[in-house]
Design a protein around this motif. Structure first.
Motif, PDB file in Angstrom:
ATOM      1  N   SER A  70       0.851  -1.191   0.000  1.00  0.00           N
ATOM      2  CA  SER A  70       0.000   0.000   0.000  1.00  0.00           C
ATOM      3  C   SER A  70       0.888   1.243   0.000  1.00  0.00           C
ATOM      4  N   GLY A  71       1.629   1.446  -1.072  1.00  0.00           N
ATOM      5  CA  GLY A  71       2.522   2.595  -1.192  1.00  0.00           C
ATOM      6  C   GLY A  71       3.978   2.220  -0.931  1.00  0.00           C
ATOM      7  N   THR A  72       4.854   3.108  -1.369  1.00  0.00           N
ATOM      8  CA  THR A  72       6.299   2.876  -1.201  1.00  0.00           C
ATOM      9  C   THR A  72       6.690   2.955   0.269  1.00  0.00           C
ATOM     10  N   GLN A  73       6.020   3.845   0.988  1.00  0.00           N
ATOM     11  CA  GLN A  73       6.325   3.989   2.419  1.00  0.00           C
ATOM     12  C   GLN A  73       6.024   2.672   3.152  1.00  0.00           C
ATOM     13  N   HIS A  74       4.935   2.059   2.788  1.00  0.00           N
ATOM     14  CA  HIS A  74       4.571   0.763   3.368  1.00  0.00           C
ATOM     15  C   HIS A  74       5.618  -0.287   2.992  1.00  0.00           C
ATOM     16  N   THR A 123      17.823  13.498   3.064  1.00  0.00           N
ATOM     17  CA  THR A 123      17.052  12.368   2.575  1.00  0.00           C
ATOM     18  C   THR A 123      15.566  12.614   2.786  1.00  0.00           C
ATOM     19  N   TYR A 124      14.772  11.614   2.419  1.00  0.00           N
ATOM     20  CA  TYR A 124      13.315  11.725   2.486  1.00  0.00           C
ATOM     21  C   TYR A 124      12.866  11.614   3.959  1.00  0.00           C
ATOM     22  N   PRO A 125      12.207  12.640   4.502  1.00  0.00           N
ATOM     23  CA  PRO A 125      11.908  12.672   5.940  1.00  0.00           C
ATOM     24  C   PRO A 125      11.104  11.473   6.441  1.00  0.00           C
ATOM     25  N   ALA A 136      21.580  -0.088   4.004  1.00  0.00           N
ATOM     26  CA  ALA A 136      21.729   1.286   3.508  1.00  0.00           C
ATOM     27  C   ALA A 136      20.456   1.602   2.723  1.00  0.00           C
ATOM     28  N   TYR A 137      19.870   2.758   2.998  1.00  0.00           N
ATOM     29  CA  TYR A 137      18.668   3.198   2.273  1.00  0.00           C
ATOM     30  C   TYR A 137      19.098   4.326   1.338  1.00  0.00           C
ATOM     31  N   LEU A 138      18.995   4.085   0.042  1.00  0.00           N
ATOM     32  CA  LEU A 138      19.474   5.073  -0.933  1.00  0.00           C
ATOM     33  C   LEU A 138      18.382   5.383  -1.954  1.00  0.00           C
ATOM     34  N   ILE A 139      18.419   6.599  -2.478  1.00  0.00           N
ATOM     35  CA  ILE A 139      17.445   7.026  -3.504  1.00  0.00           C
ATOM     36  C   ILE A 139      18.242   7.451  -4.733  1.00  0.00           C
ATOM     37  N   PRO A 140      18.716   6.487  -5.532  1.00  0.00           N
ATOM     38  CA  PRO A 140      19.626   6.847  -6.625  1.00  0.00           C
ATOM     39  C   PRO A 140      18.925   7.496  -7.810  1.00  0.00           C
ATOM     40  N   GLN A 177      17.047  11.797  -6.660  1.00  0.00           N
ATOM     41  CA  GLN A 177      16.964  11.717  -5.202  1.00  0.00           C
ATOM     42  C   GLN A 177      16.029  12.792  -4.618  1.00  0.00           C
ATOM     43  N   ASN A 178      15.241  12.402  -3.647  1.00  0.00           N
ATOM     44  CA  ASN A 178      14.406  13.356  -2.900  1.00  0.00           C
ATOM     45  C   ASN A 178      15.186  13.727  -1.643  1.00  0.00           C
ATOM     46  N   PRO A 179      15.598  14.986  -1.451  1.00  0.00           N
ATOM     47  CA  PRO A 179      15.128  16.187  -2.138  1.00  0.00           C
ATOM     48  C   PRO A 179      16.030  16.739  -3.242  1.00  0.00           C
ATOM     49  N   ILE A 224      16.795   0.164  -2.169  1.00  0.00           N
ATOM     50  CA  ILE A 224      16.909   1.162  -3.228  1.00  0.00           C
ATOM     51  C   ILE A 224      15.519   1.704  -3.537  1.00  0.00           C
ATOM     52  N   ASP A 225      15.306   2.976  -3.231  1.00  0.00           N
ATOM     53  CA  ASP A 225      14.000   3.612  -3.425  1.00  0.00           C
ATOM     54  C   ASP A 225      13.953   4.233  -4.824  1.00  0.00           C
ATOM     55  N   GLU A 226      13.102   3.667  -5.663  1.00  0.00           N
ATOM     56  CA  GLU A 226      13.028   4.113  -7.065  1.00  0.00           C
ATOM     57  C   GLU A 226      11.758   4.920  -7.345  1.00  0.00           C
ATOM     58  N   SER A 227      11.282   5.631  -6.325  1.00  0.00           N
ATOM     59  CA  SER A 227      10.009   6.361  -6.460  1.00  0.00           C
ATOM     60  C   SER A 227       9.931   7.237  -7.707  1.00  0.00           C
ATOM     61  N   PHE A 228      11.089   7.816  -8.106  1.00  0.00           N
ATOM     62  CA  PHE A 228      11.040   8.839  -9.166  1.00  0.00           C
ATOM     63  C   PHE A 228      11.610   8.370 -10.491  1.00  0.00           C
ATOM     64  N   VAL A 229      11.886   7.065 -10.612  1.00  0.00           N
ATOM     65  CA  VAL A 229      12.674   6.611 -11.761  1.00  0.00           C
ATOM     66  C   VAL A 229      12.025   6.923 -13.107  1.00  0.00           C
ATOM     67  N   MET A 248       3.330   3.865  -7.378  1.00  0.00           N
ATOM     68  CA  MET A 248       2.526   4.637  -8.330  1.00  0.00           C
ATOM     69  C   MET A 248       2.442   6.123  -7.959  1.00  0.00           C
ATOM     70  N   SER A 249       2.849   6.488  -6.744  1.00  0.00           N
ATOM     71  CA  SER A 249       2.502   7.824  -6.236  1.00  0.00           C
ATOM     72  C   SER A 249       3.063   8.964  -7.055  1.00  0.00           C
ATOM     73  N   LYS A 250       4.296   8.838  -7.521  1.00  0.00           N
ATOM     74  CA  LYS A 250       4.923   9.993  -8.169  1.00  0.00           C
ATOM     75  C   LYS A 250       4.548  10.108  -9.641  1.00  0.00           C
ATOM     76  N   PRO A 251       4.626   9.031 -10.441  1.00  0.00           N
ATOM     77  CA  PRO A 251       4.208   9.215 -11.831  1.00  0.00           C
ATOM     78  C   PRO A 251       2.683   9.284 -11.977  1.00  0.00           C
ATOM     79  N   LEU A 271      -3.714   6.697  -4.735  1.00  0.00           N
ATOM     80  CA  LEU A 271      -3.948   5.276  -5.054  1.00  0.00           C
ATOM     81  C   LEU A 271      -3.432   4.360  -3.962  1.00  0.00           C
ATOM     82  N   ARG A 272      -2.354   4.770  -3.319  1.00  0.00           N
ATOM     83  CA  ARG A 272      -1.689   3.955  -2.296  1.00  0.00           C
ATOM     84  C   ARG A 272      -1.296   2.572  -2.848  1.00  0.00           C
ATOM     85  N   ILE A 273      -0.592   2.599  -3.951  1.00  0.00           N
ATOM     86  CA  ILE A 273      -0.054   1.350  -4.489  1.00  0.00           C
ATOM     87  C   ILE A 273       1.463   1.488  -4.651  1.00  0.00           C
TER      88      ILE A 273
HETATM   89  C1  LIG Z   1      11.755   8.921  -1.840  1.00  0.00           C
HETATM   90  C2  LIG Z   1      10.338   8.613  -1.484  1.00  0.00           C
HETATM   91  N1  LIG Z   1      10.019   7.391  -1.018  1.00  0.00           N
HETATM   92  C3  LIG Z   1       8.769   7.083  -0.667  1.00  0.00           C
HETATM   93  C4  LIG Z   1       7.745   8.003  -0.773  1.00  0.00           C
HETATM   94  C5  LIG Z   1       6.369   7.609  -0.331  1.00  0.00           C
HETATM   95  O1  LIG Z   1       5.647   7.218  -1.426  1.00  0.00           O
HETATM   96  P1  LIG Z   1       4.218   6.485  -1.337  1.00  0.00           P
HETATM   97  O2  LIG Z   1       3.199   7.563  -1.511  1.00  0.00           O
HETATM   98  O3  LIG Z   1       4.271   5.537  -2.503  1.00  0.00           O
HETATM   99  O4  LIG Z   1       4.128   5.786  -0.048  1.00  0.00           O
HETATM  100  C6  LIG Z   1       8.023   9.281  -1.255  1.00  0.00           C
HETATM  101  C7  LIG Z   1       6.955  10.291  -1.327  1.00  0.00           C
HETATM  102  O5  LIG Z   1       7.224  11.463  -1.369  1.00  0.00           O
HETATM  103  C8  LIG Z   1       9.352   9.598  -1.613  1.00  0.00           C
HETATM  104  O6  LIG Z   1       9.669  10.809  -2.048  1.00  0.00           O
END
Ligand SMILES: Cc1ncc(COP(=O)(O)O)c(C=O)c1O
Length: 484
Positions: A179-183, A205-207, A248-252, A255-257, A283-288, A316-319, A324-326
């Protein structure tokens, strides 16, 4: 009440409170009260925490007790502190407020606010037709119980195909829908990190990743990103070798922010170093998907993985749309099974209908994502133009993807600016929110997810109060104040 902060701890958090911008013309007690409000505003001082006794704080700050008494009185008057004789004083906020997911304080209903605190787009127009098509599909699932702990097979296949198309062969049994990347992050941490384990993260990094790590009582070490260049390879690999973190948690990917994109060569070296020291990589690919200017993201980090060290997360959240929370995890098939077992103790499964909506959106990915990239490039350029015009002293590195830029300000004023911006109807997420130790006051994250006209308007308002901060000498607080 959530706990107590001791005098020395609060003194450390307050840092250079007596030398904050505009400080000279306000008395010590007002500056102290303002700084405590600032800590509350950017989430470093929690709500409901007991502040030190007046005498203890006076000693820690080496100031008179009368100054602390007056500061506490002002905080009580402004609704930021509740005191009970004999029991102490607790932090609180005035008015009718709630904690947003980011830990920032937001009003319940504030449609007038230009919200630059959230880095996410409104839904694409295709969402409604995808939802209708999903409703048509639903009968196929209604004869079952509806619990699919790893996700419905159609969505797992669609996500696996997208990885394969990026050059990383993937099968559906390597995907778990969340239910989302955070989950996804939370579940992976539950599986892979014992309480107190060490985790390396980028700074900034992402708060909310920091919040998830705090929830697992992780010990965090950081790798500082250079404002213009991003990761410093020798330092990053050196930190891995020296601290040998569990994770290690990385956003390659954009990267946010900061918006940085990790080069292919470094991806390969990071995976090799992580394997050598026994570190697992999240590896967090939220924005790929959200590249711009014809930028081609390098191969996925997991491409270089031969030992199931890399767990990729995305969603799905960013694109598409945050509502949706997927999201999903890509890992080895046995890891997916273990994650599903953890998940059953948390939320059982994701909603079937929402997963079907995601399937339809992914089927139309090419067109939707192409529109998003164009939209984001236009908005980014409008934001950059407004910054160059109104705030030419600020330095920015142009991001080639993602949805945010990381501005270096002309002074350590990020939190003060965020507080003052609330007064003119702009919500900001100040730099310290993206780090651990409050050292990012010279930086501000600016998302370009709002329409161009709103971004230009917001920058104009920010510029006006930026110069006021120096001139006005002291912060003005609307009552009841909204803090973010
Ligand atoms: C790097 C990163 N990871 C995870 C999330 C959370 O995404 P989601 O809405 O898919 O839980 C965000 C949302 O801003 C993000 O920027």
């Amino acid at each position: 009440m959530t706990g107590q902060v001791r005098g020395v701890q609060l003194a450390r958090l307050l840092g250079q409170w007596h030398a904050l911008p505009g400080r000279r013309r306000s008395p010590d007690y007002a500056a102290l009260a303002g700084s405590v409000r600032g800590l509350l505003a950017d989430g470093r001082l929690p709500l409901g925490v007991r502040l030190p006794a007046e005498r203890e704080l006076a000693e820690a700050l080496r100031i008179s007790r009368t100054t602390v008494t007056a500061a506490y009185r002002q905080l009580r008057e402004s609704g930021h502190l509740a005191s009970r004789r004999g029991a102490g004083s607790w932090t609180m906020l005035p008015g009718n407020h709630r904690v947003a997911s980011t830990g920032l304080w937001t009003p319940l209903d504030d449609r007038e606010m230009l919200d630059l605190g959230v880095a996410a787009l409104a839904a694409p127009p295709q969402l409604l037709s995808a939802a209708r098509a999903a409703a048509e599909d639903l009968p196929r699932y209604l004869s079952g119980a509806g619990y699919h702990p790893t996700g419905i097979i159609e969505l797992r296949e669609a996500v696996a195909e997208a990885y394969t198309a990026r050059g990383l062969p993937t099968s559906a049994d390597q995907i778990m829908v969340t239910s989302g990347t955070q989950h996804a992050l939370d579940l992976v941490l539950r599986l892979a990190l014992a309480p107190g384990g060490t985790v390396l993260v980028e700074s900034p990094t992402y708060p909310n990743a920091l919040a998830a790590l705090a929830g697992r009582r992780a010990r965090i070490t950081t790798h500082g990103l250079a404002a213009d260049a991003g990761w410093e390879p020798d330092l990053l690999l050196g930190s891995l070798r020296q601290t040998r973190p569990k994770l290690a948690y990385l956003i390659p990917e954009f990267q946010n922010p900061t918006g940085h994109l990790m080069p292919a060569a470094l991806r390969e070296r990071v995976v090799a170093a992580a394997h050598a020291v026994g570190t697992d990589l999240i590896i967090d690919e939220s924005f790929v998907d959200l590249s711009m200017d014809g930028t081609e993201p390098p191969p996925p980090v997991a491409t270089y993985d031969r030992h199931s060290r890399v767990i990729s997360i995305g969603g799905m959240s960013k694109p598409y749309w945050g509502g949706l929370r997927i999201g999903w995890v890509r890992a080895s098939a046995p890891q997916v099974q273990r994650l599903a077992a953890v998940r059953v103790g948390v939320d059982m499964a994701s909603p079937v209908l929402d997963q079907l909506v995601a399937v339809h959106l992914l089927a139309d990915a090419e067109a939707i994502v192409a529109d998003r990239r164009v939209q984001l490039a236009v908005q980014r350029d409008a934001l950059l133009g407004a910054l160059a015009h109104h705030l030419p002293e600020w330095r920015v590195t142009v991001p080639r993807g993602g949805v945010t830029l990381w501005a270096e300000l002309d002074g350590p004023v990020s939190s003060a600016l965020a507080r003052a911006a609330e007064e003119v109807g702009v919500r900001l997420a100040p730099g310290p929110r993206f780090g651990l130790d409050g050292t990012l006051e010279r930086f501000l994250r600016l998302p370009f997810t709002l329409p161009a006209a709103d971004l230009v308007e917001a920058v104009g308002r920010i510029a006006a109060i930026r110069y006021d901060l120096d001139r006005a000498g002291r912060q003005r607080w609307r009552e009841p104040a909204v803090i973010a």
